[in-house]
Design a protein around this motif. Structure first.
Motif, PDB file in Angstrom:
ATOM      1  N   GLY A  86     -57.774 -30.523 -44.942  1.00 35.70           N
ATOM      2  CA  GLY A  86     -56.639 -31.334 -44.472  1.00 35.70           C
ATOM      3  C   GLY A  86     -55.427 -30.505 -44.095  1.00 35.70           C
ATOM      4  O   GLY A  86     -54.422 -31.050 -43.639  1.00 35.70           O
ATOM      5  N   ALA A  87     -55.509 -29.185 -44.241  1.00 32.38           N
ATOM      6  CA  ALA A  87     -54.373 -28.322 -43.857  1.00 32.38           C
ATOM      7  C   ALA A  87     -54.722 -27.566 -42.576  1.00 32.38           C
ATOM      8  O   ALA A  87     -55.900 -27.358 -42.266  1.00 32.38           O
ATOM      9  N   LEU A  88     -53.675 -27.189 -41.844  1.00 33.32           N
ATOM     10  CA  LEU A  88     -53.880 -26.384 -40.643  1.00 33.32           C
ATOM     11  C   LEU A  88     -53.253 -25.009 -40.884  1.00 33.32           C
ATOM     12  O   LEU A  88     -52.030 -24.901 -41.030  1.00 33.32           O
ATOM     13  N   PRO A  89     -54.057 -23.955 -40.905  1.00 31.57           N
ATOM     14  CA  PRO A  89     -53.509 -22.623 -41.175  1.00 31.57           C
ATOM     15  C   PRO A  89     -52.488 -22.169 -40.128  1.00 31.57           C
ATOM     16  O   PRO A  89     -51.552 -21.444 -40.447  1.00 31.57           O
ATOM     17  N   VAL A  90     -52.658 -22.573 -38.869  1.00 31.31           N
ATOM     18  CA  VAL A  90     -51.745 -22.129 -37.799  1.00 31.31           C
ATOM     19  C   VAL A  90     -50.799 -23.283 -37.467  1.00 31.31           C
ATOM     20  O   VAL A  90     -51.237 -24.389 -37.161  1.00 31.31           O
ATOM     21  N   HIS A  91     -49.491 -23.022 -37.515  1.00 31.57           N
ATOM     22  CA  HIS A  91     -48.508 -24.110 -37.348  1.00 31.57           C
ATOM     23  C   HIS A  91     -47.981 -24.259 -35.925  1.00 31.57           C
ATOM     24  O   HIS A  91     -47.233 -25.184 -35.639  1.00 31.57           O
ATOM     25  N   GLU A  92     -48.335 -23.305 -35.072  1.00 31.00           N
ATOM     26  CA  GLU A  92     -47.874 -23.367 -33.680  1.00 31.00           C
ATOM     27  C   GLU A  92     -49.026 -22.980 -32.781  1.00 31.00           C
ATOM     28  O   GLU A  92     -49.604 -21.906 -32.983  1.00 31.00           O
ATOM     29  N   ALA A  93     -49.375 -23.826 -31.826  1.00 30.52           N
ATOM     30  CA  ALA A  93     -50.492 -23.461 -30.939  1.00 30.52           C
ATOM     31  C   ALA A  93     -50.397 -24.224 -29.629  1.00 30.52           C
ATOM     32  O   ALA A  93     -49.844 -25.327 -29.563  1.00 30.52           O
ATOM     33  N   ALA A 112     -50.429 -34.625 -35.179  1.00 34.00           N
ATOM     34  CA  ALA A 112     -49.160 -35.329 -35.390  1.00 34.00           C
ATOM     35  C   ALA A 112     -48.988 -35.697 -36.860  1.00 34.00           C
ATOM     36  O   ALA A 112     -47.879 -35.658 -37.392  1.00 34.00           O
ATOM     37  N   VAL A 113     -50.077 -36.055 -37.513  1.00 32.21           N
ATOM     38  CA  VAL A 113     -49.985 -36.486 -38.912  1.00 32.21           C
ATOM     39  C   VAL A 113     -49.823 -35.275 -39.839  1.00 32.21           C
ATOM     40  O   VAL A 113     -49.009 -35.286 -40.761  1.00 32.21           O
ATOM     41  N   ILE A 114     -50.582 -34.219 -39.568  1.00 29.83           N
ATOM     42  CA  ILE A 114     -50.487 -33.039 -40.444  1.00 29.83           C
ATOM     43  C   ILE A 114     -49.160 -32.306 -40.189  1.00 29.83           C
ATOM     44  O   ILE A 114     -48.515 -31.831 -41.126  1.00 29.83           O
ATOM     45  N   GLY A 115     -48.757 -32.229 -38.932  1.00 31.39           N
ATOM     46  CA  GLY A 115     -47.455 -31.646 -38.597  1.00 31.39           C
ATOM     47  C   GLY A 115     -47.531 -30.182 -38.217  1.00 31.39           C
ATOM     48  O   GLY A 115     -48.332 -29.420 -38.753  1.00 31.39           O
ATOM     49  N   GLY A 116     -46.649 -29.810 -37.267  1.00 34.93           N
ATOM     50  CA  GLY A 116     -46.612 -28.447 -36.748  1.00 34.93           C
ATOM     51  C   GLY A 116     -46.007 -28.504 -35.357  1.00 34.93           C
ATOM     52  O   GLY A 116     -45.478 -29.555 -34.969  1.00 34.93           O
ATOM     53  N   ASP A 117     -46.086 -27.412 -34.642  1.00 31.47           N
ATOM     54  CA  ASP A 117     -45.538 -27.386 -33.282  1.00 31.47           C
ATOM     55  C   ASP A 117     -46.676 -27.056 -32.311  1.00 31.47           C
ATOM     56  O   ASP A 117     -47.116 -25.907 -32.245  1.00 31.47           O
ATOM     57  N   TYR A 118     -47.149 -28.067 -31.618  1.00 26.12           N
ATOM     58  CA  TYR A 118     -48.357 -27.897 -30.810  1.00 26.12           C
ATOM     59  C   TYR A 118     -48.156 -28.485 -29.421  1.00 26.12           C
ATOM     60  O   TYR A 118     -47.478 -29.494 -29.264  1.00 26.12           O
ATOM     61  N   THR A 119     -48.778 -27.847 -28.423  1.00 25.29           N
ATOM     62  CA  THR A 119     -48.838 -28.478 -27.098  1.00 25.29           C
ATOM     63  C   THR A 119     -50.308 -28.706 -26.752  1.00 25.29           C
ATOM     64  O   THR A 119     -51.167 -27.873 -27.063  1.00 25.29           O
ATOM     65  N   LEU A 120     -50.582 -29.842 -26.143  1.00 22.90           N
ATOM     66  CA  LEU A 120     -51.944 -30.181 -25.723  1.00 22.90           C
ATOM     67  C   LEU A 120     -51.919 -30.509 -24.240  1.00 22.90           C
ATOM     68  O   LEU A 120     -51.120 -31.337 -23.792  1.00 22.90           O
ATOM     69  N   HIS A 121     -52.784 -29.847 -23.503  1.00 25.48           N
ATOM     70  CA  HIS A 121     -52.852 -30.089 -22.064  1.00 25.48           C
ATOM     71  C   HIS A 121     -54.294 -29.923 -21.612  1.00 25.48           C
ATOM     72  O   HIS A 121     -55.146 -29.473 -22.393  1.00 25.48           O
ATOM     73  N   ASN A 139     -45.896 -42.510 -32.909  1.00 20.24           N
ATOM     74  CA  ASN A 139     -44.429 -42.338 -32.988  1.00 20.24           C
ATOM     75  C   ASN A 139     -43.786 -43.453 -33.803  1.00 20.24           C
ATOM     76  O   ASN A 139     -42.774 -43.244 -34.467  1.00 20.24           O
ATOM     77  N   GLU A 140     -44.399 -44.640 -33.778  1.00 20.35           N
ATOM     78  CA  GLU A 140     -43.847 -45.747 -34.558  1.00 20.35           C
ATOM     79  C   GLU A 140     -43.919 -45.516 -36.066  1.00 20.35           C
ATOM     80  O   GLU A 140     -43.150 -46.093 -36.819  1.00 20.35           O
ATOM     81  N   ILE A 141     -44.844 -44.668 -36.491  1.00 22.33           N
ATOM     82  CA  ILE A 141     -44.920 -44.387 -37.934  1.00 22.33           C
ATOM     83  C   ILE A 141     -44.272 -43.034 -38.269  1.00 22.33           C
ATOM     84  O   ILE A 141     -44.512 -42.464 -39.333  1.00 22.33           O
ATOM     85  N   GLY A 142     -43.480 -42.513 -37.342  1.00 26.55           N
ATOM     86  CA  GLY A 142     -42.682 -41.325 -37.670  1.00 26.55           C
ATOM     87  C   GLY A 142     -43.171 -40.018 -37.078  1.00 26.55           C
ATOM     88  O   GLY A 142     -42.592 -38.963 -37.344  1.00 26.55           O
ATOM     89  N   ALA A 143     -44.240 -40.069 -36.266  1.00 28.91           N
ATOM     90  CA  ALA A 143     -44.670 -38.833 -35.594  1.00 28.91           C
ATOM     91  C   ALA A 143     -43.642 -38.453 -34.532  1.00 28.91           C
ATOM     92  O   ALA A 143     -42.821 -39.295 -34.118  1.00 28.91           O
ATOM     93  N   GLN A 144     -43.678 -37.199 -34.112  1.00 28.96           N
ATOM     94  CA  GLN A 144     -42.764 -36.739 -33.052  1.00 28.96           C
ATOM     95  C   GLN A 144     -43.596 -36.171 -31.925  1.00 28.96           C
ATOM     96  O   GLN A 144     -43.907 -34.984 -31.905  1.00 28.96           O
ATOM     97  N   ILE A 145     -43.943 -37.058 -31.012  1.00 32.06           N
ATOM     98  CA  ILE A 145     -44.748 -36.613 -29.860  1.00 32.06           C
ATOM     99  C   ILE A 145     -43.954 -36.900 -28.596  1.00 32.06           C
ATOM    100  O   ILE A 145     -43.443 -38.002 -28.415  1.00 32.06           O
ATOM    101  N   GLU A 146     -43.850 -35.893 -27.748  1.00 30.90           N
ATOM    102  CA  GLU A 146     -43.127 -36.062 -26.475  1.00 30.90           C
ATOM    103  C   GLU A 146     -44.062 -35.760 -25.323  1.00 30.90           C
ATOM    104  O   GLU A 146     -44.960 -34.943 -25.460  1.00 30.90           O
ATOM    105  N   ARG A 157     -46.229 -32.602 -26.303  1.00 26.62           N
ATOM    106  CA  ARG A 157     -45.718 -31.656 -27.293  1.00 26.62           C
ATOM    107  C   ARG A 157     -45.579 -32.411 -28.611  1.00 26.62           C
ATOM    108  O   ARG A 157     -44.969 -33.484 -28.679  1.00 26.62           O
ATOM    109  N   ILE A 158     -46.154 -31.839 -29.630  1.00 26.56           N
ATOM    110  CA  ILE A 158     -46.127 -32.463 -30.959  1.00 26.56           C
ATOM    111  C   ILE A 158     -45.269 -31.601 -31.866  1.00 26.56           C
ATOM    112  O   ILE A 158     -45.440 -30.378 -31.908  1.00 26.56           O
ATOM    113  N   ARG A 159     -44.318 -32.232 -32.555  1.00 26.56           N
ATOM    114  CA  ARG A 159     -43.546 -31.506 -33.573  1.00 26.56           C
ATOM    115  C   ARG A 159     -43.725 -32.171 -34.920  1.00 26.56           C
ATOM    116  O   ARG A 159     -44.195 -33.297 -34.992  1.00 26.56           O
TER     117      ARG A 159
END
Ligand SMILES: O=C(O)C1=C[C@@H](OP(=O)(O)O)[C@@H](O)[C@H](O)C1
Ligand SMILES: C=C(OP(=O)(O)O)C(=O)O
Length: 444
Positions: A86-93, A112-121, A139-146, A157-159
């Motif tokens: 349930g953890a992600l070793p890398v926080h930015e990708a 989005a649920v685990i959290g970190g700084d990620y871009t998906l394309h 986003n309604e439950i507090g995720a930060q996706i743009e 972009r997920i923060r």
């Protein structure tokens, strides 16, 4: 038939007089990508036997590696995934998702649920495939996706957000993959309290949700289900490796060979899926039966043979949208007008499949009516026209149109060209070799 591998831009298929043989199917795309993600989220090490080797699984494997989740391939058929619990070793990708819906949608929710700084394309078409319903739900439950491009579509972009989920809702009428994504991430949200996901409006492609729930169960998480309207995960459940998972053969890929048997003689046997499959697309064989083919099912195989000229059918294909494309081409060999209903989702897949299908079937001489959520196909009187088929970077367009080279009971196919056959790499890189293996020229 001839296969001109030296021509990457097209393949020429001669009329195929008879089909017969056995095809070992590649692994299921839907099971492969779900299993990879669940194994990566689980505690413990999972051995995966029969993983699909194709573009869609490569992007998932690549993303897991970029996120620091270790896996290795130990032989041709076996992968080992070391779960991160349930953890992600890398926080930015920065993650490239190709055009794999089964990768970008579940990963968006998990990251989005685990959290970190990620871009998906992904590829250009991925940036035209909707993801807004999933992003809104998260986003309604507090995720930060743009959105970094057009609102409602990747790239994203997920923060790190602050997830407070007890009840969330998602629309189900654009893609079932949004619900699948939320379900797979629900145990990561349900740390102390239950999490309930409500489906707003109609849910399409329901059998894919059954695949999701089945695999979650194998990884130790049960979901309480109230019809197709709401799904609850009780707190304290964590994904744990089941040890080994055997991936079934791909039931959507099976559809091309089963249809070939139904049109061009047979018997054709596909191996790797059978009557107990967890994939909804095995029900494709029922549609062939309704069209008059003879189908036999075993534990791990399905066989099709033709039984005279196929009959046209008029049916709802919402439950098997991918395999339904194969029926649209098989309709060229049926007597009467075949109508496929409730398939609006075709418009937002690898291409606008309703428009693409109508355009290419017309090139073969069919009379086609295309509506917002249906297509009807009346075959030409006499032979199919010689044609060059465009595939729109859609693996299923290439695979299902190969069937139009068959000599059916009623008419002879004509030499046809399929442009850009390599697009089959999304789910079945060796498709045209497998097709060549069952296609026999004039045996009479
Ligand atoms: O969850 C899955 O594995 C899939 C769900 C379906 O998509 P929709 O739910 O968007 O119809 C299907 O078309 C796709 O190929 C795979
Ligand atoms: C719709 C499809 O793919 P995806 O998993 O990218 O949605 C498909 O394979 O037909």
């Amino acid at each position: 038939m001839t296969q001109q591998k030296q021509y990457p831009h097209h393949i020429d298929l001669k009329p195929v007089m008879h089909v017969e043989g056995v095809v070992r199917l590649p692994g299921s795309k839907s099971i492969s990508n779900r299993t990879l993600l669940l194994a990566a989220l689980a505690e413990g090490t999972t051995t995966i036997v029969g993983l699909l080797a194709s573009d869609d699984t490569l992007v998932m494997l690549g993303a897991l590696r970029s996120l620091g989740l270790a896996w290795e391939q130990v032989d041709e058929h076996t992968h080992i995934v070391h779960g991160g619990g349930g953890a992600l070793p890398v926080h930015e990708a920065d993650l490239f998702m190709g055009n794999a819906g089964t990768a970008i949608r579940p990963l968006t929710a998990a990251l989005a649920v685990i959290g970190g700084d990620y871009t998906l394309h992904g590829v250009t078409r991925m940036h035209e495939r909707p993801i807004g319903d999933l992003v809104d739900a998260l986003n309604e439950i507090g995720a930060q996706i743009e959105y970094t491009g057009v609102e409602g579509f990747p790239p994203l972009r997920i923060r790190r957000g602050h997830i407070h989920a007890q009840r969330l809702s998602v629309r189900g009428n654009v893609s079932s993959q949004f619900l699948t994504a939320l379900l797979m991430s629900a145990p990561l949200m349900a740390r102390e309290q239950p999490v309930t996901i409500d489906v707003v409006g109609e849910l399409i492609s329901k059998p894919y949700i059954e695949i999701t729930l089945n695999l979650m169960r194998r990884f130790g998480v049960t979901v309480e289900q109230d019809g197709w309207q709401s799904f609850t995960v009780q707190p304290g459940q964590r994904y744990a490796s089941p040890g080994t998972i055997h991936v079934e053969g791909d039931a959507s890929s099976a559809s091309y060979f089963l249809a070939a048997g139904a049109i061009g003689g047979g018997p054709i046997r596909v191996e790797g899926v059978g009557r107990d499959s967890i994939q909804g697309d095995v029900r494709f064989a029922e549609a062939l039966e309704q069209m008059g083919a003879t189908i036999t099912r075993g534990d791990n195989w399905i066989e099709a043979r033709s039984n005279g000229v196929l009959k046209a059918i008029d049916a709802d294909f919402n439950h098997i949208p991918d395999a339904a494309m194969t029926i649209a081409v098989a309709a060229l060999y049926a007597e009467g007008t075949t109508t496929l209903r409730n398939i609006a989702s075709w418009r937002v897949k690898e291409t606008d499949r309703l428009a693409a299908m109508a355009t290419e079937l017309r090139k073969l001489g069919a009379i086609v009516e295309e509506g917002p959520d249906y297509i009807s196909v009346t075959p030409p009187v006499g032979e199919l026209s010689a044609a060059t088929i465009d595939t729109y970077d859609d693996h299923r367009m290439a695979m299902c149109f190969s069937l139009a080279s068959l000599d059916g009971k009623a008419r002879r196919g004509n030499t046809m060209r399929i442009n850009d056959p390599k697009c089959v790499a999304k789910t079945f890189p060796d498709y045209f070799d497998a097709f060549a293996g069952i296609a026999h020229e004039n045996l009479i």
